[in-house]
Design an enzyme around this catalytic site. Structure first.
Site, short mmCIF file in Angstrom:
data_model
loop_
_atom_site.label_atom_id
_atom_site.label_comp_id
_atom_site.label_asym_id
_atom_site.label_seq_id
_atom_site.Cartn_x
_atom_site.Cartn_y
_atom_site.Cartn_z
N LYS A 1 -5.87 -14.07 -4.45
CA LYS A 1 -5.57 -13.57 -3.10
C LYS A 1 -5.29 -14.77 -2.23
CE LYS A 1 -5.47 -9.48 -1.07
NZ LYS A 1 -5.16 -8.18 -1.68
P1 NAD Z 1 -1.01 -3.07 7.00
O1 NAD Z 1 -1.01 -4.36 7.74
O2 NAD Z 1 0.28 -2.43 6.64
O3 NAD Z 1 -1.88 -1.98 7.82
C1 NAD Z 1 -3.21 -2.20 8.18
C2 NAD Z 1 -3.63 -1.08 9.11
O4 NAD Z 1 -5.03 -1.22 9.40
C3 NAD Z 1 -2.91 -1.12 10.46
O5 NAD Z 1 -2.67 0.21 10.91
C4 NAD Z 1 -3.94 -1.82 11.36
O6 NAD Z 1 -3.75 -1.50 12.73
C5 NAD Z 1 -5.21 -1.23 10.81
N1 NAD Z 1 -6.39 -2.02 11.14
C6 NAD Z 1 -6.56 -3.36 11.06
N2 NAD Z 1 -7.77 -3.70 11.50
C7 NAD Z 1 -8.41 -2.54 11.85
C8 NAD Z 1 -9.68 -2.24 12.37
N3 NAD Z 1 -10.57 -3.21 12.63
N4 NAD Z 1 -9.99 -0.94 12.59
C9 NAD Z 1 -9.10 0.03 12.33
N5 NAD Z 1 -7.87 -0.20 11.85
C10 NAD Z 1 -7.53 -1.47 11.62
O7 NAD Z 1 -1.91 -3.32 5.70
P2 NAD Z 1 -1.92 -2.48 4.35
O8 NAD Z 1 -1.02 -3.15 3.39
O9 NAD Z 1 -1.76 -1.03 4.67
O10 NAD Z 1 -3.42 -2.77 3.84
C11 NAD Z 1 -4.52 -1.98 4.25
C12 NAD Z 1 -5.65 -2.16 3.26
O11 NAD Z 1 -5.20 -1.78 1.96
C13 NAD Z 1 -6.19 -3.59 3.10
O12 NAD Z 1 -7.57 -3.54 2.82
C14 NAD Z 1 -5.44 -4.11 1.90
O13 NAD Z 1 -6.11 -5.18 1.25
C15 NAD Z 1 -5.43 -2.85 1.04
N6 NAD Z 1 -4.40 -2.83 0.00
C16 NAD Z 1 -3.08 -2.96 0.31
C17 NAD Z 1 -2.13 -2.91 -0.71
C18 NAD Z 1 -0.65 -2.97 -0.43
O14 NAD Z 1 0.12 -2.77 -1.38
N7 NAD Z 1 -0.20 -3.18 0.78
C19 NAD Z 1 -2.54 -2.76 -2.03
C20 NAD Z 1 -3.90 -2.63 -2.32
C21 NAD Z 1 -4.81 -2.66 -1.27
#
Ligand code: NAD
Length: 433
Positions: free
Chosen positions: A123
């Site tokens: 990561k």
């Molecule tokens: P992103 O940046 O597209 O979206 C993140 C969302 O979370 C946004 O709506 C943001 O406003 C919200 N957020 C951030 N901090 C917050 C808080 N304190 N309280 C409430 N909402 C909050 O990110 P993403 O890619 O959707 O990732 C979200 C989660 O999924 C993360 O934990 C990431 O590690 C995990 N994840 C993502 C992927 C991927 O393919 N993008 C894959 C596996 C896991």
């Protein structure tokens, strides 16, 4: 000239049982410790799994639009490489720290092993607020960060992907920078790229698609009807946004959605498409017309069938686990539930589909993207989705069966499968020199 202070490593992480920000590395270590004890993993192997194999910290300058120079701190951590090259996303956020990146790297190791991908876990991230940077600043930051990471990344060694605060455009800049240094195009150095430069059909939606798939599988086994059922989603980005849309498409009512700016609630169900357009225009869901504002804390405690935490770590803790009123949790985010909260949820009979399976759709289709890039042979979206479903389904069944057979939680079963596979790879490779 301004600078961003390095976050610094926490050498002895403490695990807050009820505080708002539990240390993710302490969470990850405790999960490993418990799995290693259950599996009676050899102490030497256990020691190796408890430490990240490589940790790179970089402090690098970026020219800002006003001509000033700002120093940013970034990380890339490779947890374990026994099963293959390192794979894991890059996060741009103010809360990024070395301990957060270590935890996320360890969880990637388990995730890849659990779904049978030939990768180790990694990561990375940069401490920054991407929303406060102009597109030019974001591009220069990404290109310099990619250059700083050149000692670790390559299609054979370590393949980054998007995570919080990064997207296909950031991956395109990363891939272009790496390719410029090599003198020829190297699409396989990152995944989650736009399709026009070697990205995979279906990658953008893959994580949310996997989350919706897992929610459906678990709901079916728990006899919770999702058509008409109430769903609450925390985080409305790539993962939460797609999961909301796909669950809404099978008839679920998305009764509340929250993001970093605030939340909205409508017991009759939000118009997910209109909410998406509103969030794009206003930078978040807060203020969405004809819905009631709700705080992120209250949102988690709403009565519902499925709760999808899809934002950041440590949202469900010992402090609020006793008040949750959902039947099922589908973890879109990495590490949203602390180990103490897990115990409370298990006692209360709330099923948790753990992150290392629930959000694995992203890395599965990233693997497909990497394979397609290496072969220069690209698949149709249907083919991607059929293969994704096959791997998710197989992995879900294995986890569920193990949990039932050994009276474990789904997280314990998933961790045990994954840790055993990584330990086996370490053992069979032996020790060099
Ligand atoms: P992103 O940046 O597209 O979206 C993140 C969302 O979370 C946004 O709506 C943001 O406003 C919200 N957020 C951030 N901090 C917050 C808080 N304190 N309280 C409430 N909402 C909050 O990110 P993403 O890619 O959707 O990732 C979200 C989660 O999924 C993360 O934990 C990431 O590690 C995990 N994840 C993502 C992927 C991927 O393919 N993008 C894959 C596996 C896991």
């Amino acid at each position: 000239m301004s600078s961003v202070a390095p976050a610094g490593a926490t050498s002895a992480p403490t695990l807050s049982a009820s505080g708002p920000a539990p240390n993710p590395w302490a969470m990850a270590l405790r999960q490993l410790d418990e799995a290693a004890t259950r599996l009676q993993v050899d102490p030497g192997v256990r020691a190796r799994l408890s430490a990240c194999q490589r940790e790179l910290t970089v402090n690098f300058p970026v020219r800002m639009d006003d001509g000033s120079l700002r120093v940013f701190t970034g990380y890339r951590v490779q947890h374990n490489l026994a099963r293959g090259p390192a794979k894991g996303g890059l996060r741009y956020a103010q809360h990024v720290s070395l301990d957060e990146v270590r935890a996320l790297a360890m969880w990637m190791t388990w995730k890849c092993a659990l779904v049978g991908l030939p990768y180790g876990g990694a990561k990375g991230g940069v401490i920054c607020d991407p929303r406060a940077l102009t597109p030019g600043e974001l591009e220069r930051l990404t290109r310099r960060f990619a250059t700083e990471l050149a000692v670790l990344v390559s299609p054979e060694k370590d393949i980054p992907a998007p995570d919080i605060g990064t997207d296909g455009q950031v991956m395109a800049w990363f891939m272009d920078t790496y390719s410029m240094h090599r003198g020829y195009s190297q699409p396989g150095v990152v995944t989650g790229k736009p399709v026009s430069i070697g990205g995979s059909e279906g990658r953008l939606e893959a994580t949310g698609r996997g989350v919706a798939f897992c929610a459906r599988q678990a709901a079916e086994r728990r006899h919770i009807p999702l058509a008409g059922g109430a769903v609450v989603i925390q985080g409305f980005g790539n993962v939460g946004g797609v999961a909301a849309r796909l669950l809404n498409e099978i008839g679920s009512r998305i009764i509340a959605v929250g993001d970093a700016q605030g939340g909205v609630y409508d017991p009759d169900g939000l118009d997910v498409r209109a909410l998406r357009l509103y969030a794009q225009e206003h930078g978040g869901v807060a203020g969405f017309p004809s819905a009631t504002p709700i705080s992120n804390a209250d949102l988690l405690e709403l009565e519902c069938d499925v709760l999808v935490p899809a934002a950041i770590e440590g949202q469900i803790t010992a402090a609020n686990a006793g008040r949750l009123r959902c039947k099922l949790i589908a973890e879109g985010a990495n590490g949203p539930t602390t180990p103490d909260a897990d115990l409370i949820l298990a006692q209360r009979g709330i099923t948790v589909v753990p992150d290392i399976l629930c959000n694995a759709g992203g890395v599965i289709v990233s693997y497909f993207e990497w394979v397609q890039d290496l072969q220069q042979l690209f698949w149709a979206e249907d083919e991607v989705n059929v293969r994704l479903r096959r791997i998710m389904g197989r992995s879900f069944d294995a986890m569920w069966e193990r949990a039932e057979a050994s009276q474990q939680t789904l997280r314990q079963a998933a961790l045990d499968i994954a840790v055993a596979r990584v330990a086996e790879a370490i053992n069979v490779r032996g020790l060099y020199p």
